[in-house]
Design an enzyme around this catalytic site. Sequence first.
Site, mmCIF file in Angstrom:
data_model
loop_
_atom_site.group_PDB
_atom_site.id
_atom_site.type_symbol
_atom_site.label_atom_id
_atom_site.label_comp_id
_atom_site.label_asym_id
_atom_site.label_seq_id
_atom_site.Cartn_x
_atom_site.Cartn_y
_atom_site.Cartn_z
ATOM 1 N N GLY A 19 -1.519 -1.781 1.780
ATOM 2 C CA GLY A 19 -1.542 -2.331 3.100
ATOM 3 C C GLY A 19 -3.549 -2.076 3.073
ATOM 4 N N VAL A 20 -4.197 -2.776 3.857
ATOM 5 C CA VAL A 20 -5.555 -2.445 4.276
ATOM 6 C C VAL A 20 -5.625 -2.214 5.492
ATOM 7 C CG1 VAL A 20 -8.089 -3.541 4.456
ATOM 8 C CG2 VAL A 20 -6.151 -4.339 2.161
ATOM 9 N N ASN A 23 -10.621 0.686 8.183
ATOM 10 C CA ASN A 23 -11.981 1.234 7.417
ATOM 11 C C ASN A 23 -11.753 1.938 6.626
ATOM 12 O OD1 ASN A 23 -13.277 1.846 9.725
ATOM 13 N ND2 ASN A 23 -12.269 3.875 10.384
ATOM 14 N N LYS A 25 -8.625 0.972 2.200
ATOM 15 C CA LYS A 25 -7.860 0.363 1.638
ATOM 16 C C LYS A 25 -6.228 1.602 1.574
ATOM 17 C CE LYS A 25 -7.971 -1.427 -3.151
ATOM 18 N NZ LYS A 25 -7.974 -1.214 -4.115
ATOM 19 N N LYS A 41 -5.439 6.701 0.819
ATOM 20 C CA LYS A 41 -6.258 5.902 2.046
ATOM 21 C C LYS A 41 -7.759 6.355 1.686
ATOM 22 C CE LYS A 41 -7.152 3.524 6.758
ATOM 23 N NZ LYS A 41 -6.902 3.207 7.711
ATOM 24 N N ASP A 134 -4.995 1.486 18.920
ATOM 25 C CA ASP A 134 -4.907 0.360 18.044
ATOM 26 C C ASP A 134 -3.170 0.962 17.936
ATOM 27 O OD1 ASP A 134 -5.546 -0.319 14.587
ATOM 28 O OD2 ASP A 134 -6.523 -2.149 16.365
HETATM 29 O O1 LIG Z 1 3.412 0.745 3.295
HETATM 30 C C1 LIG Z 1 3.937 1.866 2.600
HETATM 31 N N1 LIG Z 1 2.897 2.790 2.978
HETATM 32 C C2 LIG Z 1 2.428 3.869 4.106
HETATM 33 C C3 LIG Z 1 1.719 2.933 3.971
HETATM 34 C C4 LIG Z 1 0.632 3.445 5.066
HETATM 35 C C5 LIG Z 1 -0.022 3.073 5.764
HETATM 36 C C6 LIG Z 1 -1.642 3.755 6.311
HETATM 37 C C7 LIG Z 1 -1.957 2.645 6.971
HETATM 38 C C8 LIG Z 1 -1.287 1.456 6.469
HETATM 39 N N2 LIG Z 1 -0.527 1.097 6.077
HETATM 40 C C9 LIG Z 1 -2.241 -0.128 7.168
HETATM 41 C C10 LIG Z 1 -1.567 -1.442 6.460
HETATM 42 C C11 LIG Z 1 -1.439 -2.988 6.573
HETATM 43 C C12 LIG Z 1 -0.774 -2.837 7.789
HETATM 44 N N3 LIG Z 1 -0.942 -2.050 8.781
HETATM 45 C C13 LIG Z 1 -1.030 -0.044 8.182
HETATM 46 C C14 LIG Z 1 -3.526 0.403 7.523
HETATM 47 N N4 LIG Z 1 -3.738 1.115 7.954
HETATM 48 C C15 LIG Z 1 -3.197 2.797 7.720
HETATM 49 O O2 LIG Z 1 -3.593 3.475 8.132
HETATM 50 C C16 LIG Z 1 0.983 5.492 4.935
HETATM 51 C C17 LIG Z 1 1.868 5.818 4.442
HETATM 52 N N5 LIG Z 1 2.407 5.168 3.789
HETATM 53 C C18 LIG Z 1 5.081 1.486 2.224
HETATM 54 C C19 LIG Z 1 5.168 2.020 0.996
HETATM 55 C C20 LIG Z 1 6.608 2.167 0.214
HETATM 56 C C21 LIG Z 1 7.158 0.047 -0.205
HETATM 57 C C22 LIG Z 1 6.640 -0.183 1.446
HETATM 58 C C23 LIG Z 1 7.729 -1.485 1.593
HETATM 59 F F1 LIG Z 1 8.393 -1.288 2.547
HETATM 60 F F2 LIG Z 1 6.762 -2.445 1.692
HETATM 61 F F3 LIG Z 1 8.191 -1.581 0.299
HETATM 62 C C24 LIG Z 1 6.153 0.375 1.816
#
Ligand SMILES: O=C(Nc1cc(-c2cc3c([nH]2)[C@]2(CCCNC2)CNC3=O)ccn1)c1cccc(C(F)(F)F)c1
Length: 391
Positions: A19-20, A23, A25, A41, A134
Amino acid sequence: PYHTHAVTTDYRISRKVLGVGINGKVVECEHRGTGEKYALKVLRDVPKARREVDLHYMASGHVNIVRVVDVYENSYNNVQCLLVVMENMKGGELFNRIQERGQQAFTEREAAAIMYEICSAVAHLHRMAIAHRDLKPENLLYAECGKLGEARVLLSTFYTLPEGQANSVKYAYQRAYISREQGERGEARVLLSTLYKLSKGLPLSDKLACQRAVTKTDIARLKLTDFGFAKRTDESEPQGLNTACFTPYYCAPEVLGAEKYDKSCDLWSIGVIMYILLCGYPPFFSAHGQPMSPGMKAKIKSGQYTFPAPEWDCVSEAAKDLIMKLLKTDPSERYTIEQTMDHKWITHYQKVPDTPLFTSSILCDQREQWGEMQDEMEKTLASMRVGTDNM
Ligand SMILES: O=C(Nc1cc(-c2cc3c([nH]2)[C@]2(CCCNC2)CNC3=O)ccn1)c1cccc(C(F)(F)F)c1
């Protein structure tokens, strides 16, 4: 005290983008020693990113906040970067999981259990004088397609059993919870194997009910992430207005109230998320997904919303009461997180009626409007943040 050696020494960074964020990716990475997968991140090391990482690092450790495992200060192509290694939230975003439910109805009691987790995270932040600012659905992630949640639902099924068997289940549940150091996977495994064993001894109908509960309900631990707009709400951190040229004792009271105002943004978000959980569409859109009209903007400003039939006819008065206290347009009238945690719909979430809601089917039908809803929520949050400082 962040690591200054290269993150690639300890982790293999994959190309899989998760995801993005505001601040930076987020990509998947793997610990070279254990093979365990994490989320990484990558941020440019500027004051805003420094603040994000410091506040997330401070808040980490609460069960409903995405855990920060490591932080690295590395220079990368001559650019100073901050790299945050987080626990990997493999369960994905909150509403995707409810959308995927499809036929098995999402109930008001499950919505209350989810709200309890979100409020616990915000209470932890506000106690530390941190406002998240947020708080939106895409920043609420599931640890994994959890066994723990299933077991919790299974256990609640057991609670309706004659005293005898239920006691041994409750004891098993407590023991599994005590063995927390095994982490969620271990705890869930212990719990589930115990519950499965016990369900063997049950009359066929109860056994089927329990096993159905386990297969159908995949709730795991819900956690909050992305501290890109988080800020300290106590005087300690120099705010824009406290710079040399502006002596605080002459400024208007409502400006000094920034501390309370920042926190009240999080409570407004909680109200919007609670509304969507209970019906599947946001409070400030027309129920059937018409595009944003100028009238809609006025409605958001004036905080006009309703509980349209038929979706809201089956929702409890306690739930509507709490939403009305969270969506107050005047921040000073809005519930604080302490008042919210004291509300009976949150404290006694296990006793909330297990009424099936329209949520999962409406989330599926309105799938294409979802992106637009996220944009609208982002714009409203941005306008609320301008109220204090837009740093
Ligand atoms: O997102 C996943 N793992 C994940 C993700 C984050 C994460 C941190 C942040 C975000 N995600 C976002 C992405 C865009 C939406 N807002 C949140 C933007 N800002 C962040 O700080 C943290 C820890 N583990 C994941 C991992 C494996 C599989 C899947 C899935 F469910 F899609 F299969 C998701």
